[in-house]
Design an enzyme around this catalytic site. Structure first.
Site, PDB file in Angstrom:
ATOM      1  N   ASP A 133      -8.765  24.237 -41.971  1.00 35.83           N
ATOM      2  CA  ASP A 133      -8.154  23.089 -41.306  1.00 35.83           C
ATOM      3  C   ASP A 133      -9.098  22.469 -40.292  1.00 35.83           C
ATOM      4  O   ASP A 133      -9.270  21.252 -40.236  1.00 35.83           O
ATOM      5  CB  ASP A 133      -6.857  23.514 -40.605  1.00 35.83           C
ATOM      6  CG  ASP A 133      -5.740  23.783 -41.590  1.00 35.83           C
ATOM      7  OD1 ASP A 133      -5.777  23.176 -42.672  1.00 35.83           O
ATOM      8  OD2 ASP A 133      -4.853  24.590 -41.283  1.00 35.83           O
ATOM      9  N   ASP A 188       0.822  -1.212   0.000  1.00 30.61           N
ATOM     10  CA  ASP A 188       0.000   0.000   0.000  1.00 30.61           C
ATOM     11  C   ASP A 188       0.857   1.264   0.000  1.00 30.61           C
ATOM     12  O   ASP A 188       0.322   2.370  -0.071  1.00 30.61           O
ATOM     13  CB  ASP A 188      -0.920   0.019   1.226  1.00 30.61           C
ATOM     14  CG  ASP A 188      -2.200  -0.768   0.991  1.00 30.61           C
ATOM     15  OD1 ASP A 188      -2.362  -1.283  -0.128  1.00 30.61           O
ATOM     16  OD2 ASP A 188      -3.025  -0.875   1.916  1.00 30.61           O
ATOM     17  N   GLY A 221      -6.683  10.985 -42.933  1.00 37.06           N
ATOM     18  CA  GLY A 221      -6.775   9.754 -43.707  1.00 37.06           C
ATOM     19  C   GLY A 221      -6.049   9.792 -45.032  1.00 37.06           C
ATOM     20  O   GLY A 221      -5.295   8.883 -45.368  1.00 37.06           O
ATOM     21  N   MET A 222      -6.246  10.825 -45.820  1.00 36.08           N
ATOM     22  CA  MET A 222      -5.627  10.883 -47.139  1.00 36.08           C
ATOM     23  C   MET A 222      -4.111  10.984 -47.026  1.00 36.08           C
ATOM     24  O   MET A 222      -3.367  10.378 -47.802  1.00 36.08           O
ATOM     25  CB  MET A 222      -6.186  12.082 -47.921  1.00 36.08           C
ATOM     26  CG  MET A 222      -5.710  12.119 -49.370  1.00 36.08           C
ATOM     27  SD  MET A 222      -5.995  10.561 -50.250  1.00 36.08           S
ATOM     28  CE  MET A 222      -7.795  10.498 -50.213  1.00 36.08           C
TER      29      MET A 222
END
EC number: 1.3.7.7
Length: 559
Positions: free
Chosen positions: A348, A36, A483-484
């Site tokens: 953006d 502990d 993603g791209m």
């Protein structure tokens, strides 16, 4: 009591130790078995402070079980008093000491007979409260003890300060960016012409607790710790408190308005609303007043400089802050200090519009983050959740209308399954959600404790106030994978090329991918590959197919 792989809130004694180690010259003694006492290591590793953690473990061993704990506990208290000469020794029980039914209060009473140092037993029920509840309770207990002590000794000064002042309650060790938030709050209050009276408990001495009633009001940035203390001060001294967390553009503006409204009403009640009286108190020269009156005639909006013309008018006109002054300050800060307002309207950030997210953390940060994502950045929150089960009603009220569903749980597997089920574009959570995101290849931004060492930055990274808004905007935007961009990097052999990994929380699916199946899967763009893989595996399980080939992938696509 349960054995857990991961806990969002630790046992009660950890919360007590966090509060005790936040004060200066306070030593904590916990009566606990080996195992502990990990708090010392955890705080030393994470908090990045030069001082040693002022915590001693009074170990429950076989000798204690045979002879009792009284002699050992009293000896430890006496020894620490001689070695460190602390202002306060806080004895905290643990689950083990509760099971043994030790009368620790009797041990404290016995130790106090030979010591001049204050000794307190932490008054927390280890079976009914968690780490955060215990921290809140312990802070209130210590505050009450020293205020009542000052009352008995006739040393309690409740005379309010001449200038508007505030106490900041609830900033303590191992909190999520607490030290950075505290600096930002001090800057915000300074902009409003409000001085900081005391910051409790981080870096404070217990003897300074008697000065708390001198402040005009209390500011509680986090609901988890400090609220009970504020309620106690409200009851005893009629001190107003503000518990709106200034996180995000909207809530920061709301908090500023509440502060100014509170100060204005207190000025009227204290009788400092006349120019003559305030002029006498602040000794402002007539030259300065003439300058201010000229500034007031030309009230064109312009960025604030270091002299704070806009608020300077308000303070030097001696009256309470007017709504016009407050709104002008908020407008200036939002447009020129915070970059998030214009960034959220940029191309953006518009790429994030409609992106799906899941939010999980403590009640304060999870609720604030949910509202920021939805109304300030245009994201779609599928699920918002918190592990603060004791604050579930408040959390539901805060996020109502900002998310599809609400999850109240302290079980990490539940939120992990929700993430796997919803497959969001991004996660905002604790360190555990970061681990889940890595397994599922879903980006995660950490917005709440418990966290690891990378979220105790040495640089300045607040989450509150107008600078905190900038940090949150960066965190949100940088958390998403584009993603791209990822797809193009894979096509041209970029640095992000990676192998297909297992993305289910349960890795024992019993499915085998053939080489042609993996080849076909690798042709899928990276930003949707994981989703395709899970859908194909789900289809294969439904059709009792053990080997996944290219034909199975085509069949799953047609299904």
């Amino acid at each position: 009591m349960k054995l857990a792989y991961w806990m969002y809130s630790g046992p009660a004694h950890i919360g007590t130790l966090r509060v005790a180690s936040s004060f200066k010259n306070v030593h904590a003694i916990m009566h606990a078995p080996l195992g502990d006492d990990y708090f010392n290591v955890m705080r030393s590793m994470l908090q990045r402070e030069r001082d040693f953690t002022p915590v001693t473990a009074s170990i429950v061993d076989r000798h204690v079980l045979a002879r009792g704990s009284q002699e050992k506990v009293v000896d430890n208290i006496t020894r620490k008093d001689k070695e460190d000469n602390p202002d306060l020794i806080l004895l905290t029980p643990t689950c083990t000491s509760s099971i043994l039914q030790e009368d620790l209060q009797n041990f404290v009473n016995q130790a106090e007979l030979d010591l001049e140092t204050d000794v307190i037993l932490a008054d927390v029920n280890h079976y009914r409260v968690n780490e955060l509840q215990a921290a809140d309770r312990t802070l209130e207990q210590i505050t009450r003890h020293y205020i009542e002590k000052a009352k008995r000794q006739g040393q309690l000064d409740i005379q309010k300060s001449e200038k508007p002042t505030a106490n900041i309650l609830g900033v303590f060790t191992l909190g999520f960016h607490n030290q950075h938030d505290c600096r930002e709050l001090k800057r915000l209050l300074n902009d409003l012409g409000i001085e900081v009276n005391e910051i409790i408990p981080e870096g404070a001495f217990v003897e300074s607790l008697k000065n708390l009633p001198k402040a005009w009001f209390n500011l509680i940035p986090y609901r988890e710790v400090g609220l009970m203390t504020a309620q106690y001060l409200k009851k005893e001294f009629n001190m107003p408190y503000i518990s709106t967390t200034p996180m995000g553009i909207v809530d920061t503006a709301t908090c500023v308005r509440e502060i100014c409204k509170t100060v204005a009403s207190l000025r009227l009640s204290f009788g400092v609303d006349t120019p003559q009286k305030q002029l006498k108190e602040t000794n402002i020269s007539s030259t300065k007043v003439d300058l201010v009156l000229k500034v007031e005639e030309n009230r064109e909006a312009k960025p604030l400089n270091t002299s704070m013309e806009v608020l300077g008018e308000s303070k030097l006109r001696f009256g309470p802050l007017t709504n016009f002054d407050v709104e002008k300050y908020i407008d200036q800060q939002t447009r020129f200090i915070s970059q998030a307002a214009w960034f959220s309207r940029s191309v953006d950030c518009q790429n994030l519009t409609g992106k799906k997210a899941i939010v999980f953390g403590d009640a304060t940060h999870a609720a604030s983050m949910t509202k920021i994502l939805t109304r300030e950045m245009g994201l779609y929150v599928l699920c918002a959740g918190t592990y603060c089960k004791h604050d579930a009603d408040w959390f539901r009220e805060q996020v109502q209308g900002f998310c599809d569903s609400v999850l109240i749980t302290d079980d990490h597997t539940e939120i992990g399954n929700i993430i796997a089920q919803y497959e969001p574009d991004c996660i905002f959570g604790t360190q555990m959600e970061r681990h889940v995101g890595k397994r599922l290849d879903i980006p995660c931004g950490v917005i709440s404790a418990p966290v690891h060492i990378q979220n105790f930055p040495l640089g300045y990274r607040p989450f509150l106030g107008y600078e905190g808004i900038n940090q949150i905007a960066d965190l949100v935007y940088n958390s998403f994978s584009l993603g791209m961009e990822e797809h193009l990097l894979e096509i041209f052999g970029g640095h992000d090329t990676k192998e297909v990994i297992s993305d289910s929380l349960s890795t024992e699916t019993g499915l085998e991918w053939t080489s042609e199946g993996l080849t076909e899967l690798n042709k899928v763009p990276g930003f949707v590959r994981n989703k395709v893989k899970r859908n194909v595996e789900k289809f294969a399980q439904q059709q009792n197919i053990s080997k996944i080939s290219a034909d199975v992938m085509y069949a799953a696509k047609e299904a």
